[in-house]
Write a protein that holds these residues in place. Structure first.
Motif, PDB file in Angstrom:
ATOM      1  N   MET A  17       0.837  -1.163   0.044  1.00 29.75           N
ATOM      2  CA  MET A  17       0.049  -0.104   0.155  1.00 29.75           C
ATOM      3  C   MET A  17       0.976   1.201   0.082  1.00 29.75           C
ATOM      4  O   MET A  17       0.535   2.283  -0.607  1.00 29.75           O
ATOM      5  CB  MET A  17      -1.019  -0.041   1.209  1.00 29.75           C
ATOM      6  CG  MET A  17      -1.988   1.207   1.233  1.00 29.75           C
ATOM      7  SD  MET A  17      -2.946   0.686  -0.255  1.00 29.75           S
ATOM      8  CE  MET A  17      -3.462   2.437  -0.641  1.00 29.75           C
ATOM      9  N   ASP A  18       2.067   1.209   0.713  1.00 33.99           N
ATOM     10  CA  ASP A  18       2.877   2.387   0.679  1.00 33.99           C
ATOM     11  C   ASP A  18       3.517   2.488  -0.816  1.00 33.99           C
ATOM     12  O   ASP A  18       3.620   3.742  -1.264  1.00 33.99           O
ATOM     13  CB  ASP A  18       4.204   2.080   1.795  1.00 33.99           C
ATOM     14  CG  ASP A  18       3.764   1.858   3.037  1.00 33.99           C
ATOM     15  OD1 ASP A  18       2.778   2.748   3.350  1.00 33.99           O
ATOM     16  OD2 ASP A  18       4.395   1.353   3.901  1.00 33.99           O
ATOM     17  N   ALA A  19       3.571   1.594  -1.405  1.00 35.48           N
ATOM     18  CA  ALA A  19       4.261   1.513  -2.892  1.00 35.48           C
ATOM     19  C   ALA A  19       3.003   1.986  -3.666  1.00 35.48           C
ATOM     20  O   ALA A  19       3.344   3.113  -4.476  1.00 35.48           O
ATOM     21  CB  ALA A  19       4.646   0.236  -3.299  1.00 35.48           C
ATOM     22  N   VAL A  20       1.673   1.576  -3.440  1.00 39.44           N
ATOM     23  CA  VAL A  20       0.853   2.596  -4.404  1.00 39.44           C
ATOM     24  C   VAL A  20       0.671   3.957  -3.875  1.00 39.44           C
ATOM     25  O   VAL A  20       0.441   4.742  -5.012  1.00 39.44           O
ATOM     26  CB  VAL A  20      -0.476   1.945  -3.681  1.00 39.44           C
ATOM     27  CG1 VAL A  20      -1.843   2.579  -4.298  1.00 39.44           C
ATOM     28  CG2 VAL A  20      -0.723   0.453  -4.461  1.00 39.44           C
ATOM     29  N   THR A  21       0.815   4.565  -2.885  1.00 37.44           N
ATOM     30  CA  THR A  21       0.843   5.651  -2.487  1.00 37.44           C
ATOM     31  C   THR A  21       2.070   6.375  -2.858  1.00 37.44           C
ATOM     32  O   THR A  21       1.764   7.746  -3.690  1.00 37.44           O
ATOM     33  CB  THR A  21       0.987   5.800  -0.962  1.00 37.44           C
ATOM     34  OG1 THR A  21      -0.059   5.213  -0.204  1.00 37.44           O
ATOM     35  CG2 THR A  21       0.904   7.420  -0.368  1.00 37.44           C
ATOM     36  N   CYS A  22       3.065   5.754  -3.118  1.00 35.24           N
ATOM     37  CA  CYS A  22       4.474   6.385  -3.450  1.00 35.24           C
ATOM     38  C   CYS A  22       4.258   6.699  -5.251  1.00 35.24           C
ATOM     39  O   CYS A  22       4.519   7.565  -5.849  1.00 35.24           O
ATOM     40  CB  CYS A  22       5.482   5.316  -3.276  1.00 35.24           C
ATOM     41  SG  CYS A  22       7.083   6.324  -3.799  1.00 35.24           S
ATOM     42  N   ILE A  23       3.526   5.624  -5.761  1.00 35.39           N
ATOM     43  CA  ILE A  23       3.339   5.368  -7.338  1.00 35.39           C
ATOM     44  C   ILE A  23       2.559   6.678  -7.616  1.00 35.39           C
ATOM     45  O   ILE A  23       2.592   7.496  -8.509  1.00 35.39           O
ATOM     46  CB  ILE A  23       2.789   4.113  -7.752  1.00 35.39           C
ATOM     47  CG1 ILE A  23       4.051   3.215  -7.659  1.00 35.39           C
ATOM     48  CG2 ILE A  23       2.452   4.215  -9.147  1.00 35.39           C
ATOM     49  CD1 ILE A  23       3.384   1.979  -7.988  1.00 35.39           C
ATOM     50  N   GLU A  24       1.678   6.882  -6.848  1.00 32.66           N
ATOM     51  CA  GLU A  24       0.576   7.895  -7.066  1.00 32.66           C
ATOM     52  C   GLU A  24       0.923   9.241  -6.881  1.00 32.66           C
ATOM     53  O   GLU A  24       0.308  10.431  -7.432  1.00 32.66           O
ATOM     54  CB  GLU A  24      -0.987   7.587  -6.627  1.00 32.66           C
ATOM     55  CG  GLU A  24      -1.507   6.416  -6.807  1.00 32.66           C
ATOM     56  CD  GLU A  24      -1.932   6.378  -8.235  1.00 32.66           C
ATOM     57  OE1 GLU A  24      -2.468   7.550  -8.772  1.00 32.66           O
ATOM     58  OE2 GLU A  24      -1.832   5.297  -8.966  1.00 32.66           O
ATOM     59  N   ALA A  25       2.165   9.515  -6.203  1.00 32.07           N
ATOM     60  CA  ALA A  25       2.451  10.749  -5.670  1.00 32.07           C
ATOM     61  C   ALA A  25       3.126  11.536  -6.782  1.00 32.07           C
ATOM     62  O   ALA A  25       3.396  12.620  -6.889  1.00 32.07           O
ATOM     63  CB  ALA A  25       3.393  10.820  -4.385  1.00 32.07           C
ATOM     64  N   GLY A  26       3.725  10.505  -7.756  1.00 30.09           N
ATOM     65  CA  GLY A  26       4.740  11.131  -8.686  1.00 30.09           C
ATOM     66  C   GLY A  26       3.953  10.985 -10.267  1.00 30.09           C
ATOM     67  O   GLY A  26       3.417  10.146 -10.428  1.00 30.09           O
ATOM     68  N   LYS A  27       4.478  12.008 -11.020  1.00 31.95           N
ATOM     69  CA  LYS A  27       4.216  11.860 -12.270  1.00 31.95           C
ATOM     70  C   LYS A  27       4.487  10.618 -13.330  1.00 31.95           C
ATOM     71  O   LYS A  27       4.040  10.303 -14.159  1.00 31.95           O
ATOM     72  CB  LYS A  27       4.569  13.298 -13.371  1.00 31.95           C
ATOM     73  CG  LYS A  27       3.880  14.241 -12.659  1.00 31.95           C
ATOM     74  CD  LYS A  27       4.415  15.668 -13.398  1.00 31.95           C
ATOM     75  CE  LYS A  27       3.924  16.737 -12.897  1.00 31.95           C
ATOM     76  NZ  LYS A  27       4.239  18.206 -13.754  1.00 31.95           N
ATOM     77  N   GLN A  28       5.802  10.039 -12.824  1.00 36.47           N
ATOM     78  CA  GLN A  28       6.508   8.974 -13.293  1.00 36.47           C
ATOM     79  C   GLN A  28       5.668   7.676 -13.153  1.00 36.47           C
ATOM     80  O   GLN A  28       5.951   6.658 -13.822  1.00 36.47           O
ATOM     81  CB  GLN A  28       8.042   8.996 -13.107  1.00 36.47           C
ATOM     82  CG  GLN A  28       8.916   9.971 -13.382  1.00 36.47           C
ATOM     83  CD  GLN A  28       8.483  11.425 -12.739  1.00 36.47           C
ATOM     84  OE1 GLN A  28       8.161  11.314 -11.648  1.00 36.47           O
ATOM     85  NE2 GLN A  28       8.835  12.508 -13.315  1.00 36.47           N
ATOM     86  N   LYS A  29       4.710   7.768 -12.215  1.00 35.09           N
ATOM     87  CA  LYS A  29       3.903   6.489 -11.826  1.00 35.09           C
ATOM     88  C   LYS A  29       4.974   5.338 -11.607  1.00 35.09           C
ATOM     89  O   LYS A  29       4.821   4.262 -12.183  1.00 35.09           O
ATOM     90  CB  LYS A  29       2.799   5.997 -12.883  1.00 35.09           C
ATOM     91  CG  LYS A  29       2.177   7.155 -13.424  1.00 35.09           C
ATOM     92  CD  LYS A  29       1.266   7.597 -12.079  1.00 35.09           C
ATOM     93  CE  LYS A  29       0.218   8.608 -12.241  1.00 35.09           C
ATOM     94  NZ  LYS A  29      -0.490   9.053 -11.040  1.00 35.09           N
ATOM     95  N   ILE A  30       6.095   5.518 -10.746  1.00 41.89           N
ATOM     96  CA  ILE A  30       6.847   4.625 -10.440  1.00 41.89           C
ATOM     97  C   ILE A  30       7.395   4.757  -9.081  1.00 41.89           C
ATOM     98  O   ILE A  30       7.534   5.864  -8.557  1.00 41.89           O
ATOM     99  CB  ILE A  30       8.242   4.440 -11.456  1.00 41.89           C
ATOM    100  CG1 ILE A  30       9.094   3.383 -11.324  1.00 41.89           C
ATOM    101  CG2 ILE A  30       8.950   5.800 -11.424  1.00 41.89           C
ATOM    102  CD1 ILE A  30      10.107   3.230 -12.321  1.00 41.89           C
ATOM    103  N   ALA A  31       7.907   3.702  -8.369  1.00 40.79           N
ATOM    104  CA  ALA A  31       8.608   3.729  -7.092  1.00 40.79           C
ATOM    105  C   ALA A  31       9.975   3.023  -6.961  1.00 40.79           C
ATOM    106  O   ALA A  31       9.923   1.813  -7.488  1.00 40.79           O
ATOM    107  CB  ALA A  31       7.605   3.213  -5.922  1.00 40.79           C
ATOM    108  N   PHE A  32      10.536   3.347  -6.395  1.00 36.40           N
ATOM    109  CA  PHE A  32      12.197   2.798  -6.165  1.00 36.40           C
ATOM    110  C   PHE A  32      12.171   2.275  -4.882  1.00 36.40           C
ATOM    111  O   PHE A  32      12.033   3.211  -3.858  1.00 36.40           O
ATOM    112  CB  PHE A  32      13.006   3.919  -6.510  1.00 36.40           C
ATOM    113  CG  PHE A  32      12.950   4.342  -7.970  1.00 36.40           C
ATOM    114  CD1 PHE A  32      13.501   3.604  -8.977  1.00 36.40           C
ATOM    115  CD2 PHE A  32      12.284   5.543  -8.365  1.00 36.40           C
ATOM    116  CE1 PHE A  32      13.191   4.101 -10.314  1.00 36.40           C
ATOM    117  CE2 PHE A  32      12.174   6.017  -9.443  1.00 36.40           C
ATOM    118  CZ  PHE A  32      12.637   5.129 -10.520  1.00 36.40           C
ATOM    119  N   VAL A  33      12.804   1.084  -4.586  1.00 36.16           N
ATOM    120  CA  VAL A  33      12.984   0.400  -3.302  1.00 36.16           C
ATOM    121  C   VAL A  33      14.421   0.575  -3.030  1.00 36.16           C
ATOM    122  O   VAL A  33      15.218   0.067  -3.853  1.00 36.16           O
ATOM    123  CB  VAL A  33      12.236  -0.796  -3.055  1.00 36.16           C
ATOM    124  CG1 VAL A  33      12.602  -1.578  -1.804  1.00 36.16           C
ATOM    125  CG2 VAL A  33      10.778  -0.931  -3.533  1.00 36.16           C
TER     126      VAL A  33
END
Length: 454
Positions: A17-33
């Motif tokens: 869920m944290d990843a979904v929030t992170c993805i939605e927060a940026g225009k790039q629609k991507i999250a980096f771990v």
């Protein structure tokens, strides 16, 4: 950039869920771990989350269960070319990592152009080889008489490098003279009483910024090849490269003449500056109102044959062209035989031009003997017993003709030698301590360019 990285990154202990929030927060629609030490261990996009949830996964699970461990990354110093190819393959955001795999940057399709970096300019100007007419290009002669000079340039250059400074400090380094001039600003330079040739050039240009200027040459000082004019021309061209409205070849030559002859006070003619600026083979005409440079087009075979037959050698004796020209001026003040010799030189110049464009090179070579006989009448300082000995030895060995280049009194000798006689002539010259110098013709004249300092 740090703010963007913080927005798009999360740790391995974060949830899906944290990843979904992170993805939605940026225009790039991507999250980096990333690990606590900054190493990038995974990438998550919408598709990764969707596939994980459809397979029965939970949003409360650790993000490591849905992240892509086989992601594409590049080194932070990756060239733009590599990034553009990845974007063209469909990637929208590419992580940039260092040598330890730590996330340092994120590249997107809005990759900005490289910002401007400091530049330096460079220029090089060739020296000239004067065949005939030298001396008639002195102003006091051609204001009353027709004047013409036949010359070419050779691939021996003065090289100038100009580095603009953010402050007003001026440093001028002359490698060949082992000289360094330092000024706090342009005003100090302008007020300096004993300017060098290079600072005389700067005083005409008057740049509004500080700079470091470096000059070096491929030829010795006092060569008779018009080296000081080549140096002056190269420096002007280096500054010209910074201008929006570039000076043309005529304007560069005129500035070089002004700096060398009028500001620095070296007596001499006009041909050297025009030769270095224009390059190639030229017939130059001088008169009271106008100076004209007429380029000469020669077939490649003619140029190659001329290179094969001309022998350039260093006598090892330096000369002072300014003093020789001043002596010639004083000796010519009364209307005398010297003036008639210059007129004869101009006539011979036009004949040599005729032979050159018709490819009658042996006749051209023999004319060098005629011009040398005339040249020795210009002033007592043109030749000496030593130089006469060198000349006679070269002719006895097979040279068709030759002359000391420049004002005479030292520097380089030029001989026209048919190839079968070249070895004998070279041996005769070496017996007098002369050193043959290989050369090629130059056809570009002064050239300048700019490049990054880093």
């Amino acid at each position: 950039m740090k703010q963007l990285l913080d927005l798009l990154t999360l740790g391995p202990q974060s949830t899906v869920m944290d990843a979904v929030t992170c993805i939605e927060a940026g225009k790039q629609k991507i999250a980096f771990v990333i690990e606590p030490d900054g190493r990038l261990v995974g990438v998550v996009v919408d598709g990764d989350v969707r596939r994980y949830l459809l397979s029965g996964g939970s949003t409360d699970a650790l993000v490591e269960h849905c992240m892509n461990r086989h992601f594409k990354s590049v080194r932070i110093d990756a060239p733009r070319e590599e990034l553009l190819k990845l974007f063209d393959l469909g990637y929208h955001a590419i992580p940039g990592v260092d040598e330890h795999g730590r996330l340092c940057d994120i590249y997107t399709r809005q990759l900005r152009a490289e910002p401007e970096v400091p530049i330096l300019t460079r220029a090089r100007a060739p020296v000239r080889m004067s065949f005939c007419g030298g001396g008639s290009d002195l102003t006091y002669f051609f204001v009353d008489h027709a004047a013409a000079v036949l010359n070419c340039t050779v691939a021996l250059y003065s090289h100038a490098t100009l580095l603009p400074r953010a402050d007003g400090v001026i440093n001028i380094y002359a490698e060949d003279l082992n000289q360094h001039e330092h000024y706090a600003d342009i005003q100090e330079l302008l007020q300096h009483e004993n300017k060098s040739l290079l600072s005389s050039v700067v005083s005409l240009i008057r740049p509004e910024h500080g700079f470091d200027l470096y000059l070096r040459s491929d030829f010795p000082v006092g060569s008779g090849l018009g080296g000081s004019s080549a140096a002056t021309t190269a420096v002007i061209a280096a500054f010209n490269e910074l201008r929006q409205d570039h000076w043309n070849a005529y304007e560069i030559a005129e500035l070089a003449f002004q700096a060398e002859r009028l500001c620095f006070g070296v007596s001499g003619g006009w041909q050297d500056q025009y030769a270095s600026a224009f390059g190639g083979f030229n017939l130059m005409e001088f008169e009271n109102q106008n100076n004209r440079v007429h380029p000469i087009r020669l077939e490649e075979s003619v140029r190659s044959e001329l290179e094969a037959c001309l022998l350039l050698c260093d006598t090892g004796v330096s000369h002072d062209s300014g003093n020789l020209h001043e002596q010639q001026r004083q000796e010519m003040q009364p209307m005398s035989s010297q003036s008639e010799s210059l007129k004869a030189s101009v006539s011979l110049c036009r004949r040599m031009h005729h032979y050159l464009i018709r490819s009658e090179l042996n006749r051209f070579g023999r004319c060098l003997h005629e011009i040398w006989m005339l040249k020795k009448q210009f002033s007592k300082g043109v030749s000496s017993t030593h130089f006469d000995g060198i000349y006679e030895a070269a002719l006895a060995a097979g040279a068709l003709g030759g002359k000391l280049l420049g004002a005479g009194g030292g520097g380089f000798f030029l001989f026209y030698v048919q190839p079968p006689s070249r070895r004998a002539v070279v041996q005769a010259l070496k017996a007098f301590g002369c050193t043959p110098t290989n050369f090629r013709f130059d056809f570009d004249g002064v050239t300048s360019w700019r490049t990054k300092t880093q």
